[in-house]
Design an enzyme around this catalytic site. Structure first.
Site, PDB file in Angstrom:
ATOM      1  N   ASP A 155       0.803  -1.230   0.000  1.00 60.26           N
ATOM      2  CA  ASP A 155       0.000   0.000   0.000  1.00 60.26           C
ATOM      3  C   ASP A 155       0.842   1.290   0.000  1.00 60.26           C
ATOM      4  O   ASP A 155       0.298   2.360  -0.193  1.00 60.26           O
ATOM      5  CB  ASP A 155      -0.895   0.055   1.251  1.00 60.26           C
ATOM      6  CG  ASP A 155      -1.946  -1.033   1.223  1.00 60.26           C
ATOM      7  OD1 ASP A 155      -2.188  -1.573   0.136  1.00 60.26           O
ATOM      8  OD2 ASP A 155      -2.510  -1.337   2.289  1.00 60.26           O
ATOM      9  N   MET A 565      22.388  -3.053 -22.896  1.00 63.36           N
ATOM     10  CA  MET A 565      22.717  -1.762 -23.502  1.00 63.36           C
ATOM     11  C   MET A 565      23.271  -0.781 -22.461  1.00 63.36           C
ATOM     12  O   MET A 565      23.487  -1.143 -21.317  1.00 63.36           O
ATOM     13  CB  MET A 565      21.464  -1.182 -24.150  1.00 63.36           C
ATOM     14  CG  MET A 565      21.121  -1.842 -25.466  1.00 63.36           C
ATOM     15  SD  MET A 565      19.658  -1.032 -26.140  1.00 63.36           S
ATOM     16  CE  MET A 565      19.715  -1.621 -27.826  1.00 63.36           C
TER      17      MET A 565
END
Ligand code: ADP
Length: 743
Positions: A155, A565
């Site tokens: 939450d 990458m």
């Protein structure tokens, strides 16, 4: 080196994705320091049961759990722990194992429970001695217990930390579901009411509302007036339909109430929409899906950092020290006093229950309030101020650099914030070259509809640098379109272009307008910002693929060399390495030598000969141009002989693709809003700064473009200072087992 300690780790209360990463990190960091470490299974229930519920952990007991949802050591609620006698038994179980510190991973209930044990420790110990259950000598050796708390709660309802463990993953589950719902809703022009978790905290509903471009959101902290909200909601949704919106999405936190304290049910919202608007309205209650599934990249690497920090704190603590919470503020780990955080959290809950919503909202903090204000603008069906009070500006938005998920979200936000202020927003197609070619379009509110959730870049982007006469052509177009200010959302080449324009202001007066760069690149290689939009999505893409690769590898004693990458920036390699449990990460920043490779090979051979089943090395694409991925794979394969085989995986462009993660969407919205406010203010006050926005040390600021040269390593297209390099020791701690490890 600190004294040897004995530490126990437990997960308690509601489960949350990422708890396993915390357990793994705490256990391995503790072993790394030479401490004894136990896992207490089934939370406080196990603490009272003792016996095999409290198990000594070794290196490999926490192997293979990082990617799993929930908690592998179990969590349970325990009423017995709420009693004095129950806690006395728990203390007996802890002290007889010599445990002097706890890492509690749970919600505010669990953390309160831990603090109560700490406060009662002396009394319980005295009583145990009196009853003859322990020796005085043992009691003297353990005068108190030290507590660190990590907050596990989907939450995100704890004060003192920006994020709780599991909240980011829960948002992933919600956005995946709502994105899917949006496509079917749009097909049939339906309305959906989506109910999400959050009994006392509207974080998930609010952020999901922003991240999915919802049309109406109910949160417990801001209850609407009964009789009034129905009219407002229907008017807004009706206006949205008239403006051409095909889907309508209402997000409802389960704890939403109106100002009279009556719960707002999904059925009532459905009834209102059907009766008043004649809309075909469906309800989706997401329920426990939000707690489930594999943890997100963030819930793995950030939680790993928290677990390591908890042990570091314990190593440097005195037994009598007050308990600390280990939380985050943006990218930084913070350690506020635990009980202050718990008290504020519980106060907010009481304030909501007693109807003091203003106070509750203010205690939620600036980020929550800002997000709520932004949401109120973003859900509008049409701009509210078509005629601005001051000058109507013409602001252009364009991209530069490679595509990054979240570029669309940022562009949409910029366009709508600008239009809402009454300004003219110009969308430039295909970056700077597109501007030179006159690919400029006046944007409308609905021309960006649906951009919040989609990957890629609708406006188009490219990395082609500007040269020679391009600048003259650019200046002409800025004049032709009477552009007053420019927002560039993109990566390195976009920043470089704006920097060059800034430097050429003397030659081209047209460049004397306010310009701002917003970081959007998967590489996260821009100065002035610890994070760029798109890098979180790329990390999640990597983590998902590596999970699959690991599964295939473990079945057949295999080592994978995975290339990711980043160009010359090792962020993706290092952070995905932490998030996937890679044993070695190769970065250009550190370089790769033959003796490094020899050492890694020795580790592999040693591990696999002792029964290890999986090897994972992550390599930045430009770590070393000679020792490339193929070379490394061949080396490890050849020298490993029959012990294991090696495969390489070059992940390639999948890293740039996909819809943006919730984190990237939210960051895009937040930064784009600030950039627009900055440009509008500066422009109206006749100032002409050129800046890039940055998220640094827990706050967002604008950095003057004059500082670009001193902040970057131009040859390697990365910042001089890279905050994440501080995480390297964590990667080592998590993956370098002690010499005597057994698999
Ligand atoms: P969360 O930690 O997610 O808030 P709970 O409130 O259910 O979840 O708490 C988990 C467990 O922590 C409870 O089952 C109980 O054993 C213990 N606990 C919670 N509050 C207290 C308290 N005030 N005193 C003692 N133990 C508590």
């Amino acid at each position: 080196m600190s004294d040897k300690k004995s530490i126990a780790v437990l997960t308690s209360g509601g489960d949350a994705q990422g708890m396993n990463a915390a357990v793994r990190a705490a256990v391995r960091a503790a072993i790394h320091k030479g401490f004894d470490v136990y896992a207490i299974y089934e939370g406080y229930k196990g603490m009272i049961q003792g016996g095999h519920y409290i198990k000594k952990m070794d290196w490999s007991s926490v192997g293979g759990i990082l990617h799993k949802g929930g908690t592998v050591i179990g969590s349970a609620r325990s009423d017995e722990f709420r009693t004095l006698e129950g806690r006395r038994i728990a203390v007996h179980n802890l002290i007889t194992r010599g445990i002097d510190a706890l890492v509690v991973i749970g919600g505010d209930g669990s953390l309160t429970g831990a603090n109560i044990v700490r406060q009662e420790w002396k009394d319980h110990v005295q009583e145990l001695v009196k009853r003859g259950e322990i020796e005085q000598g043992l009691a003297d050796k353990h005068p108190s217990i030290f507590i660190t708390g990590l907050v596990g709660s989907i939450d995100n309802d704890m004060s003192g930390t920006d994020m709780t463990i599991g909240a980011d993953t829960a948002l992933h589950r919600i956005t995946e579901a709502v994105d899917a719902i949006i496509s079917t809703a749009a097909s049939h022009q339906r309305t959906f009411v989506v109910k999400v978790m959050g009994r006392n905290c509207g974080y998930l509903a609010l952020m999901a509302g922003l991240a999915c471009g919802a049309d109406w959101v109910f949160i417990p902290e801001s209850p609407p007036k009964p009789g009034e909200w129905e009219d407002n909601m229907c008017a807004l949704l009706k206006a949205g339909r008239e403006a051409g919106r095909r889907d309508s999405i209402v997000i409802l936190a389960e704890g939403a109430k109106d100002t009279e304290g009556s719960r707002i049910s999904s059925h009532y919202v459905q009834q209102v929409l059907e009766e008043r608007l004649g809309e075909d309205t469906r309800i989706t209650i997401l329920g426990h899906v939000q707690r489930g599934g594999a943890p997100s990249a963030y819930d793995r690497y950030m939680t790993t950092m928290l677990g390591v920090k908890a042990i570091e704190i314990i190593a440097n603590s005195n037994p009598e020290d007050e308990p600390l919470l280990v939380g985050v503020q943006e990218n930084d780990i913070i350690t506020p006093p635990l009980m202050e955080c718990v008290d504020t959290t519980q106060r907010i809950r009481t304030l909501i229950q007693s109807g003091d919503y203003d106070q509750a909202m203010s205690l939620r903090g600036g980020g929550f309030n800002d997000a709520y204000d932004t949401l109120k603008v973003m859900i509008r069906a049409l701009p509210t101020n078509p005629t601005p009070k001051q000058r109507r500006l013409r602001i252009a938005v364009l991209h530069g650099g490679g595509p990054a998920a979240g570029m669309n979200t940022a562009a949409l936000t910029a366009v709508r914030i600008g239009l809402d202020g009454g300004h003219v927003m110009l969308g430039v197609k295909d970056g700077f070259h597109g501007l030179i070619q006159g690919k400029v379009k006046e944007m409308e509110w609905m021309s960006v509809a649906g951009w919040t959730t989609t990957g890629g870049a609708e406006l188009g982007t490219n990395r082609r640098p500007l040269t020679g006469t391009d600048y003259y052509a650019l200046a002409r177009k800025i004049e032709e379109y009477q552009i007053d200010a420019l927002l560039m959302i993109g990566g390195w080449s976009g920043y470089q272009a704006i920097h060059n324009m800034y430097q050429k202001r003397g030659d081209f007066p047209a460049f004397n307008i306010p310009m701002v760069c917003l970081p959007a690149t998967i590489n996260n290689n821009l100065p002035g910002s610890e994070r760029s939009i798109g890098s979180d999505t790329a990390l999640n893409n990597i983590v998902q693929v590596v999970d699959k690769i690991k599964q295939s590898a473990v079945a057949s004693k295999r080592c994978f060399v995975v290339e990711v990458m980043g160009r010359y920036c090792g962020y993706l390699a290092l952070v995905s390495g932490i998030a996937t449990g890679a044993e070695r990460v190769y970065l250009h920043e550190e370089g790769v030598t033959l003796s490094d490779l020899q050492k890694d090979l020795d580790h592999l051979v040693d591990g696999f000969s002792k029964g290890k089943r999986l090897g994972l090395m992550i390599r930045n694409e430009k770590a070393n141009s000679l020792y490339n991925t193929g070379f490394m794979a061949a080396l490890f394969e050849e020298e490993g002989g029959h012990l294991y085989d090696v495969r390489q995986a070059i992940l390639g462009h999948l890293q740039q693709g996909g819809d943006p993660s919730p984190f990237d969407r939210i960051l895009a919205i937040r930064l784009a809003k600030l950039c627009m406010e900055f440009l509008i203010t500066e422009c109206l006050e006749n100032r002409k700064p050129v800046s890039f926005i940055g998220l640094q040390k827990g706050k967002v600021d604008f950095v003057d473009m004059a500082r670009w040269p001193e902040m970057v390593e131009t040859g390697y297209e990365r910042p001089v200072k890279q905050w994440w390099m501080n995480l390297r020791p964590i990667a080592h701690i998590m993956t370098e087992p002690p010499l005597d490890v057994a698999y």
